[in-house]
Design a protein around this motif. Structure first.
Motif, PDB file in Angstrom:
ATOM      1  N   THR A 163     -32.187 -21.952 -31.664  1.00  0.00           N
ATOM      2  CA  THR A 163     -32.757 -20.643 -31.969  1.00  0.00           C
ATOM      3  C   THR A 163     -32.776 -19.855 -30.666  1.00  0.00           C
ATOM      4  O   THR A 163     -33.260 -20.353 -29.644  1.00  0.00           O
ATOM      5  CB  THR A 163     -34.178 -20.774 -32.531  1.00  0.00           C
ATOM      6  N   MET A 164     -32.231 -18.655 -30.688  1.00  0.00           N
ATOM      7  CA  MET A 164     -32.117 -17.856 -29.469  1.00  0.00           C
ATOM      8  C   MET A 164     -32.584 -16.446 -29.748  1.00  0.00           C
ATOM      9  O   MET A 164     -32.465 -15.953 -30.877  1.00  0.00           O
ATOM     10  CB  MET A 164     -30.663 -17.839 -28.997  1.00  0.00           C
ATOM     11  N   GLY A 165     -33.098 -15.828 -28.727  1.00  0.00           N
ATOM     12  CA  GLY A 165     -33.572 -14.484 -28.978  1.00  0.00           C
ATOM     13  C   GLY A 165     -33.881 -13.699 -27.733  1.00  0.00           C
ATOM     14  O   GLY A 165     -33.723 -14.181 -26.609  1.00  0.00           O
ATOM     15  N   PRO A 186     -30.751 -20.786 -36.844  1.00  0.00           N
ATOM     16  CA  PRO A 186     -29.927 -21.469 -37.846  1.00  0.00           C
ATOM     17  C   PRO A 186     -30.607 -21.527 -39.213  1.00  0.00           C
ATOM     18  O   PRO A 186     -29.941 -21.552 -40.236  1.00  0.00           O
ATOM     19  CB  PRO A 186     -29.754 -22.870 -37.263  1.00  0.00           C
ATOM     20  N   SER A 187     -31.933 -21.536 -39.234  1.00  0.00           N
ATOM     21  CA  SER A 187     -32.649 -21.685 -40.497  1.00  0.00           C
ATOM     22  C   SER A 187     -33.009 -20.356 -41.148  1.00  0.00           C
ATOM     23  O   SER A 187     -32.989 -20.234 -42.379  1.00  0.00           O
ATOM     24  CB  SER A 187     -33.921 -22.508 -40.285  1.00  0.00           C
ATOM     25  N   THR A 188     -33.333 -19.365 -40.350  1.00  0.00           N
ATOM     26  CA  THR A 188     -33.797 -18.087 -40.915  1.00  0.00           C
ATOM     27  C   THR A 188     -32.824 -16.935 -40.696  1.00  0.00           C
ATOM     28  O   THR A 188     -33.090 -15.821 -41.155  1.00  0.00           O
ATOM     29  CB  THR A 188     -35.172 -17.714 -40.351  1.00  0.00           C
ATOM     30  N   GLY A 189     -31.744 -17.180 -39.989  1.00  0.00           N
ATOM     31  CA  GLY A 189     -30.756 -16.129 -39.775  1.00  0.00           C
ATOM     32  C   GLY A 189     -31.150 -15.178 -38.662  1.00  0.00           C
ATOM     33  O   GLY A 189     -31.717 -15.588 -37.663  1.00  0.00           O
ATOM     34  N   THR A 190     -30.846 -13.908 -38.862  1.00  0.00           N
ATOM     35  CA  THR A 190     -31.117 -12.882 -37.857  1.00  0.00           C
ATOM     36  C   THR A 190     -32.406 -12.161 -38.207  1.00  0.00           C
ATOM     37  O   THR A 190     -32.592 -11.733 -39.348  1.00  0.00           O
ATOM     38  CB  THR A 190     -29.952 -11.881 -37.809  1.00  0.00           C
ATOM     39  N   ASN A 191     -33.270 -12.032 -37.231  1.00  0.00           N
ATOM     40  CA  ASN A 191     -34.560 -11.387 -37.443  1.00  0.00           C
ATOM     41  C   ASN A 191     -34.795 -10.336 -36.363  1.00  0.00           C
ATOM     42  O   ASN A 191     -34.453 -10.539 -35.207  1.00  0.00           O
ATOM     43  CB  ASN A 191     -35.685 -12.424 -37.392  1.00  0.00           C
ATOM     44  N   TYR A 192     -35.408  -9.237 -36.756  1.00  0.00           N
ATOM     45  CA  TYR A 192     -35.705  -8.149 -35.829  1.00  0.00           C
ATOM     46  C   TYR A 192     -37.155  -7.711 -35.976  1.00  0.00           C
ATOM     47  O   TYR A 192     -37.724  -7.758 -37.068  1.00  0.00           O
ATOM     48  CB  TYR A 192     -34.807  -6.930 -36.102  1.00  0.00           C
ATOM     49  N   ALA A 193     -37.716  -7.261 -34.871  1.00  0.00           N
ATOM     50  CA  ALA A 193     -39.014  -6.614 -34.948  1.00  0.00           C
ATOM     51  C   ALA A 193     -38.855  -5.311 -35.731  1.00  0.00           C
ATOM     52  O   ALA A 193     -37.805  -4.662 -35.658  1.00  0.00           O
ATOM     53  CB  ALA A 193     -39.534  -6.326 -33.544  1.00  0.00           C
TER      54      ALA A 193
END
Length: 119
Positions: free
Chosen positions: A35-37, A55-62
C-alpha cells in the motif's frame, strides 16, 4: 528501504505540479503488493492522507483533492507519482510519500517535499 520524494515547488493557484517518489531497495513483488500513498502536512496541522494505492481497496483520495489529483505508479521504476492540478492555496504543505510493506506491515516514509501555492 529508502523513499526519495521530489517535485515540490512554488506555484500559483490554478497551476499544476507533479510529485515523484522513488523507492530504493524495494523488490518488484514488494512494490506491487504494498500500500503506497501521499500524505501532506500543512503548517500547524496534522499529517493527512491525500491519495493512496492499495491492493485491497484500490485508489483512494481525500475529498479535498478528488478530481484534481491523480496518483499513479511505475512498477519498473519503483516510483509513484502525484499529479496535482488546479492547485489551491490550501494545498500548501509538506508532502510525504509512504510505503506499507505487506510482508511484515513495516512502514516507510520519505522526506517531505514542500509545495507552496500562492493566491
Amino acid at each position: 528501504v529508502q523513499l526519495q520524494a521530489f517535485g515540490g515547488g512554488l506555484v500559483q493557484a490554478g497551476g499544476s505540479l507533479r510529485l515523484s517518489c522513488k523507492m530504493h531497495g524495494v523488490i518488484l513483488s514488494t512494490f506491487t503488493g504494498a500500500t503506497m500513498g501521499w500524505y501532506r502536512q500543512a503548517p500547524g496541522k496534522v499529517r493527512e492522507l491525500v491519495a493512496q494505492l492499495s491492493p485491497s481497496t484500490g485508489t483512494n483520495y481525500a475529498d479535498s483533492v478528488q478530481g484534481r489529483f491523480t496518483i499513479s505508479r511505475d512498477n519498473t521504476k519503483r516510483t509513484i507519482y502525484l499529479q496535482m492540478n488546479s492547485l489551491k492555496p490550501e494545498d500548501t504543505g509538506d508532502y510525504f510519500c509512504n510505503l506499507l510493506r505487506i510482508e511484515d506491515r513495516a512502514q516507510f516514509w520519505g522526506r517531505g517535499t514542500q509545495v507552496t501555492v500562492s493566491s
